[in-house]
Scaffold this active site. Structure first.
Site, mmCIF file in Angstrom:
data_model
loop_
_atom_site.group_PDB
_atom_site.id
_atom_site.type_symbol
_atom_site.label_atom_id
_atom_site.label_comp_id
_atom_site.label_asym_id
_atom_site.label_seq_id
_atom_site.Cartn_x
_atom_site.Cartn_y
_atom_site.Cartn_z
ATOM 1 C CB CYS A 81 -22.450 22.016 25.653
ATOM 2 S SG CYS A 81 -22.854 22.778 27.075
ATOM 3 C CB CYS A 130 -24.498 16.252 30.605
ATOM 4 S SG CYS A 130 -22.564 17.309 30.519
HETATM 5 N N1 DGL Z 1 -20.764 19.469 28.407
HETATM 6 C C1 DGL Z 1 -22.104 19.633 29.010
HETATM 7 C C2 DGL Z 1 -23.608 19.214 28.358
HETATM 8 O O1 DGL Z 1 -23.463 18.673 27.544
HETATM 9 C C3 DGL Z 1 -21.967 20.568 29.971
HETATM 10 C C4 DGL Z 1 -21.720 20.824 31.430
HETATM 11 C C5 DGL Z 1 -21.859 21.909 32.470
HETATM 12 O O2 DGL Z 1 -20.920 22.885 32.314
HETATM 13 O O3 DGL Z 1 -22.282 21.688 33.193
HETATM 14 O O4 DGL Z 1 -24.470 19.495 28.648
#
Ligand code: DGL
Length: 258
Positions: free
Chosen positions: A74, A187
């Site tokens: 993430c 993301c």
């Molecule tokens: N998947 C996450 C990232 O790589 C974050 C998504 C979220 O919860 O806003 O930033």
């Protein structure tokens, strides 16, 4: 910690499954415990303090489970929490950042026009400002927050072509896409949109994510510690989520096999 111990991989929700998938592809002998925090997603519109607290709880759990390393799959949680987690826990913690370097290097010295699609929090955090500073003199960079793209995955609407394309047009119609050299998927949720981005963008624009680099880095770290799983070890991915509904479990499995 034995080399046969599992690797903990977490995300705010389902996006990090794209990273777990890549680990399975590259390191099939590794055992992965995946935790998605869908009950608390999205992280990208929360405060850094909230994200730090949520991430800390997950890491604590992984440590109790005896993992040999943790991947923060993430970008948002990495920006907000990685440094604090590394200070607190004596275990390798691999983070992620938008693959802006990969996008800029493609120009071999020519100015590149790059859109970085990420969450609002990732783009607001200091880690991203530092990354921008490395490249912004020589390249034209457009940071583009896309919070709805997280929600669409979490709601299981990824196969709804109209919903997805409408969201993409809302974020990207403001650009002259024929002048864009690359879009960086900053993301992990956005990695699932690769085909949609291909449909939106001209062939001249690359679509780049950081998953491959992150998994390569994980391999290097484990190897340097002598902690790569032996070749006869049985690998696999165990999925769990703070949202314990059957719907989320089913969605997680379908993303893993996508
Ligand atoms: N998947 C996450 C990232 O790589 C974050 C998504 C979220 O919860 O806003 O930033």
């Amino acid at each position: 910690m034995a080399s046969t111990a599992p690797i903990g991989v977490f995300d705010s929700g389902l996006g990090g499954i794209s990273v777990a998938r890549e680990i399975r592809r590259d390191m099939p002998n590794e055992r992965v415990l995946y935790f998605g925090d869908s009950a608390n997603a999205p992280y990208g519109t929360k405060s850094p303090e909230q994200v730090r607290e949520l991430s800390d709880t997950i890491v604590e759990r992984f440590v109790q489970q005896g993992v040999k390393a943790i991947v923060i799959a993430c970008n948002t949680a990495t920006s907000a929490a990685a440094n604090e987690l590394r200070d607190k826990y004596d275990i390798p913690i691999i983070g992620m950042e938008p693959a802006l370097k990969v996008a800029c290097d493609r120009g071999h010295g020519n100015r590149q026009h790059v859109i970085v699609a990420a969450t609002p929090l990732t783009l607001r955090e200091r880690k991203f400002a530092v990354l921008m500073d490395r490249f912004k003199a020589d390249h034209t960079i457009f940071p583009q927050p896309c919070p709805d793209l997280v929600e669409i995955v979490e709601r299981g609407q990824l196969d709804d072509h109209d919903v997805v394309m409408r969201a993409l047009h809302r974020y990207f119609d403001q650009y002259d896409l024929s002048t864009i050299d690359a879009v960086v998927l900053g993301c992990t949720h956005f990695v699932f949109y690769r085909d949609y981005f291909r449909e939106l963008l001209p062939d001249t624009a690359a679509v780049i994510d950081g998953n491959e680099g992150t998994v390569r880095h994980l391999g290097v770290v484990l190897e340097s510690l002598g902690k790569l799983a032996p070749e006869d070890a049985q690998g696999g991915i165990e999925l769990s989520n703070s949202d314990t509904s059957e719907e989320t479990a089913k969605l997680s499995r379908s993303l893993l096999d996508r």
